[in-house]
Structures are given as C-alpha cells and as structure tokens.
Design a protein around this motif. Structure first.
Motif, short mmCIF file in Angstrom:
data_model
loop_
_atom_site.label_atom_id
_atom_site.label_comp_id
_atom_site.label_asym_id
_atom_site.label_seq_id
_atom_site.Cartn_x
_atom_site.Cartn_y
_atom_site.Cartn_z
N ASN A 155 11.25 44.97 56.73
CA ASN A 155 12.69 45.22 56.87
C ASN A 155 12.93 46.57 57.52
N PHE A 156 12.83 46.58 58.84
CA PHE A 156 12.99 47.82 59.59
C PHE A 156 14.38 48.41 59.40
N ALA A 157 15.38 47.56 59.23
CA ALA A 157 16.76 48.03 59.09
C ALA A 157 16.95 48.85 57.83
N ALA A 158 16.10 48.65 56.81
CA ALA A 158 16.23 49.42 55.58
C ALA A 158 16.07 50.91 55.85
N ALA A 159 15.24 51.25 56.80
CA ALA A 159 15.01 52.65 57.12
C ALA A 159 15.96 53.18 58.18
N THR A 160 16.45 52.31 59.04
CA THR A 160 17.25 52.76 60.18
C THR A 160 18.73 52.46 60.05
N HIS A 163 20.84 55.28 60.31
CA HIS A 163 20.50 56.09 61.48
C HIS A 163 20.21 55.16 62.66
N PRO A 164 21.24 54.60 63.25
CA PRO A 164 21.05 53.58 64.29
C PRO A 164 20.30 54.10 65.52
N HIS A 165 20.36 55.38 65.76
CA HIS A 165 19.65 55.95 66.90
C HIS A 165 18.37 56.61 66.41
N MET A 166 17.28 56.42 67.13
CA MET A 166 15.99 56.92 66.68
C MET A 166 15.97 58.44 66.60
N ASP A 167 16.70 59.12 67.48
CA ASP A 167 16.78 60.58 67.39
C ASP A 167 17.41 61.00 66.07
N ALA A 168 18.42 60.24 65.62
CA ALA A 168 19.08 60.55 64.36
C ALA A 168 18.12 60.31 63.19
N LEU A 169 17.33 59.26 63.26
CA LEU A 169 16.35 58.98 62.21
C LEU A 169 15.32 60.10 62.13
N LEU A 170 14.80 60.52 63.27
CA LEU A 170 13.82 61.60 63.30
C LEU A 170 14.41 62.91 62.80
N ASP A 171 15.66 63.18 63.16
CA ASP A 171 16.31 64.39 62.67
C ASP A 171 16.49 64.35 61.15
N PHE A 172 16.82 63.17 60.62
CA PHE A 172 16.96 63.02 59.17
C PHE A 172 15.64 63.31 58.46
N VAL A 173 14.54 62.77 58.99
CA VAL A 173 13.23 63.00 58.37
C VAL A 173 12.87 64.48 58.45
N VAL A 284 8.95 51.57 47.29
CA VAL A 284 8.99 51.71 48.75
C VAL A 284 8.69 50.39 49.44
N PHE A 285 7.66 49.68 48.99
CA PHE A 285 7.32 48.40 49.61
C PHE A 285 8.42 47.36 49.39
N GLN A 286 9.02 47.37 48.21
CA GLN A 286 10.11 46.42 47.96
C GLN A 286 11.29 46.70 48.88
N GLU A 287 11.61 47.95 49.07
CA GLU A 287 12.72 48.31 49.95
C GLU A 287 12.48 47.85 51.38
N LEU A 288 11.22 47.92 51.81
CA LEU A 288 10.88 47.51 53.17
C LEU A 288 10.50 46.04 53.27
N GLY A 289 10.42 45.35 52.14
CA GLY A 289 10.04 43.94 52.16
C GLY A 289 8.58 43.73 52.52
N ILE A 290 7.71 44.66 52.10
CA ILE A 290 6.27 44.57 52.39
C ILE A 290 5.55 43.99 51.18
N ASP A 291 4.79 42.96 51.40
CA ASP A 291 3.92 42.41 50.37
C ASP A 291 2.61 43.19 50.42
N GLU A 292 2.29 43.92 49.36
CA GLU A 292 1.12 44.80 49.40
C GLU A 292 -0.18 44.04 49.64
N SER A 329 15.03 58.75 51.56
CA SER A 329 16.32 58.12 51.22
C SER A 329 16.36 57.73 49.75
N LEU A 330 15.27 57.11 49.27
CA LEU A 330 15.20 56.69 47.87
C LEU A 330 15.20 57.89 46.93
N ARG A 331 14.56 58.95 47.35
CA ARG A 331 14.51 60.16 46.51
C ARG A 331 15.88 60.83 46.46
N ILE A 332 16.52 60.92 47.60
CA ILE A 332 17.84 61.57 47.65
C ILE A 332 18.87 60.81 46.84
#
Length: 361
Positions: A155-160, A163-173, A284-292, A329-332
């Motif tokens: 689920n890539f959208a969970a992280a972005t 922050h729809p623009h990648m520059d904004a995502l990088l600035d957030f990190v 973290v994996f649940q938020e991203l929809g990753i099956d470990e 994001s989850l920590r904040i």
C-alpha cells in the motif's frame, strides 16, 4: 558455466531449463549441520555457520555466506572452475590407468583455493566432496552474498497520501527524523528515550546492536547496498537540504558533513528493528499491507528489498524511505508507542560469535 542436468541439486524435482532449476533451487533452505548438493553427478557439501538463520558458508576460496539456495547460486556463478576440476577428476577415475593424468601434472585445484578434494565411494560410484580447510581468523574475509529480493506490491499510498509529491515526502522524512537523530538510534526506537551516556550505536549498551558478532552488524548492515545517486554512501541520507543541510553530493571527508554517523545509524537500525521487533513489524507492515511471509524470515531477503526504489519516478524514494516515512507518521500520531519497559527484540536477533569463530568451530 552451464550444467547438463536440470534436476534440482537438493530434491527430486526436475525442470525444462537451467533457469527454472536455479529459480527453484535458490528457494531451498535448511538448518542441517552439513548440506549436500548434487550437480551433474558431483556432490558438494556446505557447512552451516549460523544455525539460527540457516546461513551456510561457501566451501570455495572466499568467505561468502547465505541461505542454502543462495550458496548454490553463488557457487555455480562464481566458482565454475571448481566443477570443471571436480568433473575432470571424477571422469578420470573411470578411465584405464594409462589414460589418467600423470601424478606429476599440476593439481586440479588452483593453489589459491583454500580446501581439498576428498573421494567418497558408495553404491552410487565415486563422488568428490569439496571440504574447506581451517583458515586463520587473521586472513578471514567476511562477504555477505546479495540475494534476490522478493517481488510483491504494498500500500504505497499509506506512506504518500499526505505527501502527494515525492519532494514533499522526502522533506517530511528529513525534517521529522532530524528531531530524533541526535540520540542513540536503538534506544530512541525501542524506548522513545535516549540515555545521556552515548549518542552513537557503536557505544550502545545493547550487544545485539553494538557488537561485531551481532546479526545487525555482521549480516544486516553488510547486506545493505545503497544505489548510486539515491543516497549518500557515507551517511545513507538522500542528498537534500532537508536532511540536516546535506550537500547535493556525497559527504566529503574532512568537512563539516563527514561526521554524520547518527544519520547512518538511524537509516540502518530503524529498518532492522522494524524487521526484528514484533511490536514494530506488526504495525508498520499492517499499515503498508505487507505480509511478512514474503521474506521467509530471511534477513538477507529483507535487506535486498529495503534499498530498492519504491517504484516512483524518483529513485531517491526507496523502500527504506517508505518504511521510514510510515514509522515516523505512526510515531507522530501515537500509533507506535513502546510499552513502559520498551520494545523487545525477537529471539532471532540474539548475539553470536563472529563468523570467523563459527567457521573454525
């Protein structure tokens, strides 16, 4: 070097092409002390050096370590001469004595190979097993084999989403992480608090992170390979001002930017702890929809995936950046909060002696 047989070297499966065979064989794993692989009538034995993680040592002249399937791929791709020599010796054993290579001939194994060939006779004929000899820890070189990362979607959208623009995502990190990096990465993640006694991970009181024989230092960090132009290879930051005024090129030695170990600590410790701490991994994996299970509990498979580009037009946005963005994001928002006594590392991450010691045991 290609092999005539398309049989799996570990099981009875057979395939149409060598490529299909290799794909299947690379997925084999084991925890047996010694594992055998049969290749075109030749038996090669490999030794288990890390029982907790199913890591085997290459029996050739290098010190490569990987899963059983990974060592098979390494041997076939990096040491094809080993098989030419073994096959020649096996074939000659069936010839009349007058046609065999005279004993004064050069040895079948190059003097640069650390090992010896031993014949084993059984009902199936003569097999030659390549066994490593003891080598001094002083000359031991540890090499972690890169393995093929798993292919899956998440689920890539969970992280972005915010922050729809990648520059904004990088600035957030960059800006969010800059508020945390001044303290020990391990304690800052596990306890959300850092002791005043140390700032850098190499001084950390937790041996499973600080000691050279730990899985973190001896396996995970050596398996991480940042791609050119995506991160600074000295501090693991994207080369952007939001990451504590990072220049647009690799940090130079002897400048104000050369002592950025605290950033490197966080960008390596954080993904490791996400994988090895259930309280972080589940969220973290649940938020991203990753099956470990896609990583098969293999730290090398996970490490290979972490540094891949996340599939955007901006190669600086790697899976590591996505993991970091989700964690922040989850920590904040308070969705990641350690228990009063801190998170606990999984048992898989227990400290062990160095690979040099294990290889000689």
């Amino acid at each position: 070097m290609s092999f005539n047989s398309t049989d799996c070297p570990f099981c009875p499966e057979t395939f149409e092409t060598p490529e299909e065979r290799d794909t299947h064989a690379s997925e084999h794993s084991s925890t047996r002390k010694t594992a055998n692989m049969e290749l075109n009538g030749i038996r090669i034995s490999v030794t288990l050096v890390d029982p907790d993680h199913g890591i085997y040592a290459c029996p050739g002249p290098c010190s490569t370590r990987s899963s059983l399937g990974g060592v098979y791929l390494h041997i076939t791709q990096e040491h094809p001469t080993m098989f030419i020599n073994l096959k020649r010796k096996r074939d000659e054993a069936d010839l009349p004595s007058g046609l065999q290579t005279p004993s004064s001939s050069p040895p079948l194994f190059s003097s640069t190979y650390i090992g010896h060939s031993a014949a084993h006779h059984g009902s199936g004929g003569s097999n030659h097993q390549y066994a490593p000899t003891n080598i001094s820890p002083a000359v031991q070189v540890v090499k972690i084999l890169r393995v093929k990362p798993p292919v899956f979607t998440y689920n890539f959208a969970a992280a972005t989403g915010q922050h729809p623009h990648m520059d904004a995502l990088l600035d957030f990190v960059g800006t969010s992480l800059s508020n945390l990096v001044d303290g020990c990465a391990f304690h800052g993640i596990m306890n959300h608090d850092t002791p005043s006694s140390h700032r850098k991970v190499y001084r950390c009181s937790e041996p499973r992170i600080a000691e050279h024989g730990s899985e973190y230092k001896s396996t995970f960090t050596k398996a991480l390979h940042g791609r050119r132009h995506t991160v600074c290879f000295r501090c693991w930051c994207p080369m952007l001002p939001s990451f504590e005024n990072h220049p647009d090129e690799v940090c130079e030695r002897g400048t104000n930017h050369s002592n950025r170990n605290h950033w490197e600590d966080w960008f390596r410790v954080l993904p490791y702890l996400i994988f090895r701490v259930k309280g972080l991994r589940d969220v973290v994996f649940q938020e991203l929809g990753i099956d470990e299970s896609v990583f098969h509990s293999n730290i090398l498979s996970y490490a290979a995936w972490v540094t891949l580009p996340a599939g955007t037009d901006d190669d600086r946005v790697t899976n590591l950046i996505i993991l970091t963005a989700i964690y922040l994001s989850l920590r904040i928002t308070g969705k990641i909060s350690p228990p009063s006594d801190g998170f606990e590392l999984d048992v898989h991450s227990i400290a062990f002696d160095s690979y040099e010691t294990l290889l000689l045991a």
